[in-house]
Design a protein around this motif. Structure first.
Motif, short mmCIF file in Angstrom:
data_model
loop_
_atom_site.label_atom_id
_atom_site.label_comp_id
_atom_site.label_asym_id
_atom_site.label_seq_id
_atom_site.Cartn_x
_atom_site.Cartn_y
_atom_site.Cartn_z
N ILE A 131 0.84 -1.22 0.00
CA ILE A 131 0.00 0.00 0.00
C ILE A 131 0.87 1.25 0.00
O ILE A 131 0.61 2.20 -0.75
CB ILE A 131 -0.94 0.00 1.22
N ALA A 132 1.90 1.28 0.84
CA ALA A 132 2.77 2.47 0.93
C ALA A 132 3.50 2.71 -0.39
O ALA A 132 3.70 3.86 -0.80
CB ALA A 132 3.76 2.32 2.08
N ALA A 133 3.89 1.63 -1.06
CA ALA A 133 4.59 1.78 -2.34
C ALA A 133 3.66 2.34 -3.41
O ALA A 133 4.04 3.24 -4.17
CB ALA A 133 5.14 0.43 -2.79
N ASN A 143 11.48 3.24 -0.96
CA ASN A 143 11.28 2.96 0.46
C ASN A 143 10.56 1.63 0.67
O ASN A 143 9.63 1.29 -0.06
CB ASN A 143 10.48 4.07 1.14
N ILE A 144 10.98 0.89 1.69
CA ILE A 144 10.36 -0.37 2.06
C ILE A 144 9.65 -0.18 3.40
O ILE A 144 10.27 0.21 4.40
CB ILE A 144 11.41 -1.50 2.20
N THR A 145 8.35 -0.42 3.40
CA THR A 145 7.54 -0.21 4.60
C THR A 145 7.23 -1.53 5.28
O THR A 145 6.99 -2.54 4.62
CB THR A 145 6.24 0.53 4.23
N ALA A 163 11.15 1.65 6.62
CA ALA A 163 12.28 1.12 7.39
C ALA A 163 13.59 1.57 6.74
O ALA A 163 13.85 1.27 5.57
CB ALA A 163 12.22 -0.40 7.43
N ILE A 164 14.40 2.29 7.50
CA ILE A 164 15.61 2.88 6.94
C ILE A 164 16.60 1.82 6.46
O ILE A 164 17.10 1.88 5.32
CB ILE A 164 16.28 3.79 7.99
N ALA A 165 16.88 0.82 7.30
CA ALA A 165 17.88 -0.20 6.94
C ALA A 165 17.43 -1.00 5.72
O ALA A 165 18.21 -1.24 4.80
CB ALA A 165 18.13 -1.12 8.12
N ARG A 166 16.15 -1.42 5.69
CA ARG A 166 15.65 -2.20 4.56
C ARG A 166 15.60 -1.36 3.29
O ARG A 166 15.88 -1.85 2.19
CB ARG A 166 14.27 -2.77 4.89
N ILE A 209 7.55 -6.52 -5.20
CA ILE A 209 8.17 -7.86 -5.22
C ILE A 209 8.50 -8.32 -3.81
O ILE A 209 8.30 -9.50 -3.46
CB ILE A 209 9.45 -7.85 -6.09
N HIS A 210 8.98 -7.40 -2.98
CA HIS A 210 9.28 -7.71 -1.57
C HIS A 210 8.03 -8.23 -0.87
O HIS A 210 8.06 -9.23 -0.14
CB HIS A 210 9.84 -6.44 -0.90
#
Length: 544
Positions: A49-51, A59-61, A312-315, A332-333
Motif C-alpha cells: 500500500i505504501a509503495a 522505500n520499504i515499509t 524502514a531505513i535499513a531495509r 516484489i518484496h
C-alpha cells in the motif's frame, strides 16, 4: 516503457530485501508481544500500500524497531485489538498530516531530538532481548524499563547455556558476515545454519531450546496448532476481539494519545528514511504524499491482522544498494513474503527465539546512532545537549508517548529561543551602513530585524517607548521583518498609538507586501497621523 534490465534489477532487489524482512518482521512482532506472523502480514500489506500510494520509489515499509518501545505498553494494557485500533487511528492521523501539508513541519524536528529518540529506543530494545538471548525464565516480564531490568537481574540465575550458545553464535556470525561485504544477507545464512543446528540439538540430543514452534500457537477450526499458520492473508476485523462492555468512549480517549505518538514517530521515521534514500538515488520524495501513503498503509494493515508500520531505513537502504530504482522492488518484496509464509511457514517455525534476539541486538546497535550521540555531547551547544539527554532518558525510563510529546515541545521551545536570539530592535544613527541621508538628532530610527511573533514582540518593542524625551520623530524601519503575527500586530499598534499620544511624529518604512497587507487589515495604516514610507531615505527626505 518496459525495460528488461530495470525489471530484473528491481525484482532481484525486492527478493533480497524480502529475505532481510522475513526474519526481521517476525522478530519485531515478537518483541512487542504478538505472534510472529503479524509482523509478516504487516510487511506484506504495508509494503504494498505504501509503495502504491506513497511518493518514494524505493522505500520499504513494514514493522520497524522504532515502534517497539511505543507498542509494548499498548499490547500489555489493551491487548491485540487495542493495538490494531491504535494502528488504524495513527493511519488516519498520518493521512490528515499529509492532506494538511504538515510534511515539511515534521522535517523541522531538531537533530538532537531525533537522536535522543533513536538511541533511547535502541537501548530499550537491546535490554529487552537479554531475556531470550540468555534463555532466562521470567514469568512476568512487564512494566517500565526499570521493572524489566530488575526482573532480568533477579532471573539471571536461570540462564540457559544452550540458548546462550545459540544466541552468541548467531550474533558472532552476523557480525563477521557484515564485514565480508557480501551481497547475500547475513541473516539468511546465520539463521539457516543456526536453525538446522537447533533442530539437531533438540531432536537428536534432547535439548529444549525455545523456537517459534514451541513458543507460539494459533487456533484453526477449534484446534490448537503450534508455530506459524501457513496462511498468506485473511481478512480480519479488529472489532471482533473487542469487549464492548469494557471498550467505550473513555477507552478511545485513552488510546488516542498512543495513536498520535505512533503517527508522529511514524512520520519522523518515514520522512527521515526518504531523506536518506533520496540522497542515495538523487530522487525527490514529496513528504506530504509519502505521509498519505504511510497513513493508508496503517489504515489497511489492521484488517489483515497487521501491526503499525512505517518506512524502514535499513531495509530501504539495502533495497537501493541491491539495485532498486522503482516501486516494483517493494511490490516484489511483499509478494516474496506472501509466498514465503504460504510455502515456508512450517520451516520458519523452527527459528530459535535466541537467534531472533541476537538479530534484534544487531538492529538495536545499527539504529543506536551511538557515534552521533557521543558527537553531540562533545561539540553541540549546551541547550542541544540538554534536549538530547532529556529525550533519551524519557524514552528509556518512561515511555515513547511522553518522550514524543516532550521532545516536540522542546523542539518548539528551542526554535522560539533561537529565533528570539536572532530578533533585535536597534536604534540606528548617521553612522549606520543603511543610512545615506544624514538626519538631525531629534529623529530616532529603530531598525527591527526578524519576525515579529508572540514571545518576543512586546518586550522588544518596549525599547522604542524608552526613547529620549528630546526625540520628536520616531521612524520604525521594518525592511528586515519577514512576517508578523497577531501578537506583533497588537503590540505594534499599541506602541504607535502611545507615541502619537506623546505628540511625536511616527513613521513606518520598508514593509513588505505581506506585512503591509496585515497591518492595513488591522486598521493600523489607516491612522491619519501615521506616515508610511517605502524606505528610510524616503522617510528622512520627507520628514527631515
Amino acid at each position: 516503457m518496459f525495460n528488461i534490465s530495470s525489471f530484473k534489477n528491481n525484482t532481484l532487489a525486492g527478493v533480497t530485501v524480502g529475505i532481510i524482512a522475513l526474519p526481521l518482521s517476525m522478530a519485531l512482532a515478537i518483541a512487542i508481544g504478538v505472534s510472529p506472523q503479524h509482523g509478516i502480514y504487516t510487511a506484506i500489506i504495508g509494503g504494498l500500500i505504501a509503495a502504491v500510494f506513497g511518493s518514494s520509489r524505493v522505500n520499504i515499509t513494514g514493522p520497524t524497531a522504532a515502534f517497539v518501545v511505543i507498542l509494548i505498553p499498548i499490547v500489555q494494557s489493551f491487548g491485540f485489538a487495542g493495538l490494531l485500533i491504535c494502528g488504524f487511528l495513527s493511519g488516519v492521523i498520518l493521512v490528515l498530516m499529509g492532506v494538511f501539508r504538515l510534511g515539511k513541519l515534521i522535517e523541522l524536528i531538531p537533530y538532537p531530538v531525533t537522536i535522543g529518540f533513536t538511541t533511547g529506543i535502541a537501548v530499550v530494545i537491546a535490554t529487552f532481548q537479554i531475556k531470550d538471548f540468555f534463555g532466562l525464565e521470567i514469568e512476568n516480564f512487564t512494566g517500565h524499563f526499570h521493572n524489566k531490568v530488575y526482573a532480568i537481574i533477579q532471573a539471571f540465575h536461570t540462564i540457559n547455556l544452550a540458548e546462550t550458545f545459540v544466541a552468541s553464535f548467531t550474533l558472532f556470525f552476523l557480525i563477521v558476515w557484515s564485514r565480508t561485504k557480501s551481497k547475500i544477507p547475513g541473516a539468511l545464512i546465520a539463521l539457516t545454519v543456526v536453525t538446522i543446528l537447533v533442530v539437531i540439538l533438540n531432536k537428536k540430543f534432547g535439548y529444549d531450546i525455545a523456537t517459534i514452534n514451541s513458543t507460539f500457537s494459533y487456533e484453526n477450526n477449534g484446534k490448537t496448532f503450534w508455530g506459524i499458520p501457513p496462511v498468506g492473508l485473511n481478512f480480519y476485523n479488529p472489532l471482533d476481539d473487542v469487549d464492548f462492555d469494557l471498550f467505550n468512549l473513555e477507552t478511545f480517549y485513552v488510546l488516542l494519545p498512543h495513536s498520535i505518538a505512533i503517527a508522529i514517530l511514524g512520520a519522523l521515521e518515514s520522512l527521515l528514511c526518504s531523506v536518506i534514500t533520496d540522497g542515495m538515488t538523487k530522487n525527490k520524495t514529496n513528504p506530504n504524499k509519502e505521509l498519505i501513503g504511510q497513513g493508508l498503509a496503517n489504515m489497511c494493515v489492521p484488517f489483515f491482522a497487521g501491526i503499525p508500520a512505517t518506512a524502514a531505513i535499513a531495509r530501504s537502504a539495502a533495497n537501493v544498494k541491491a539495485g532498486a530504482t522503482s516501486k516494483l522492488s517493494s511490490v516484489i518484496h511483499s509478494l516474496f513474503l506472501f509466498v514465503s509464509i504460504l510455502l515456508l511457514a512450517s520451516y520458519l517455525s523452527y527459528l530459535p527465539m535466541a537467534s531472533l534476539a541476537a538479530l534484534l541486538l544487531i538492529v538495536a546497535w545499527n539504529m543506536s546512532e551511538i557515534k552521533h550521540f557521543i558527537n553531540i555531547l562533545k561539540i553541540a551547544p549546551r541547550n542541544d545537549i540538554y534536549v538530547l539527554i532529556t529525550c533519551f532518558l524519557l524514552t528509556v525510563l518512561l515511555d515513547m508517548q511522553v518522550a514524543v510529546g516532550v521532545g516536540i515541545a522542546l523542539a518548539a521551545v528551542l526554535f522560539i529561543k533561537r529565533t528570539i536570539d536572532l530578533y533585535s530592535v536597534e536604534l540606528i544613527n548617521n553612522n549606520h551602513k543603511s543610512i545615506k541621508t544624514p538626519f538631525p538628532s531629534n529623529i530616532a530610527i529603530y531598525n527591527i530585524d526578524g519576525p515579529m511573533f508572540f514571545g518576543i514582540t512586546q518586550s522588544a518593542l518596549r525599547v522604542i517607548l524608552e526613547n529620549d524625551t528630546k526625540t520628536t520623530t520616531v521612524i520604525i524601519n521594518m525592511e528586515n521583518v519577514p512576517m508578523i503575527d497577531m501578537t506583533g500586530i497588537v503590540a505594534l499598534k499599541s506602541i504607535i498609538e502611545d507615541l502619537i499620544d506623546s505628540n511625536k511624529t511616527v513613521g513606518i518604512s520598508g514593509m513588505n507586501t505581506r506585512v503591509s497587507y496585515k497591518l492595513n487589515k488591522a486598521d493600523i495604516l489607516s491612522n491619519k497621523k501615521l506616515k508610511v514610507f517605502n524606505n528610510i531615505d524616503e522617510a528622512l527626505n520627507t520628514i527631515g
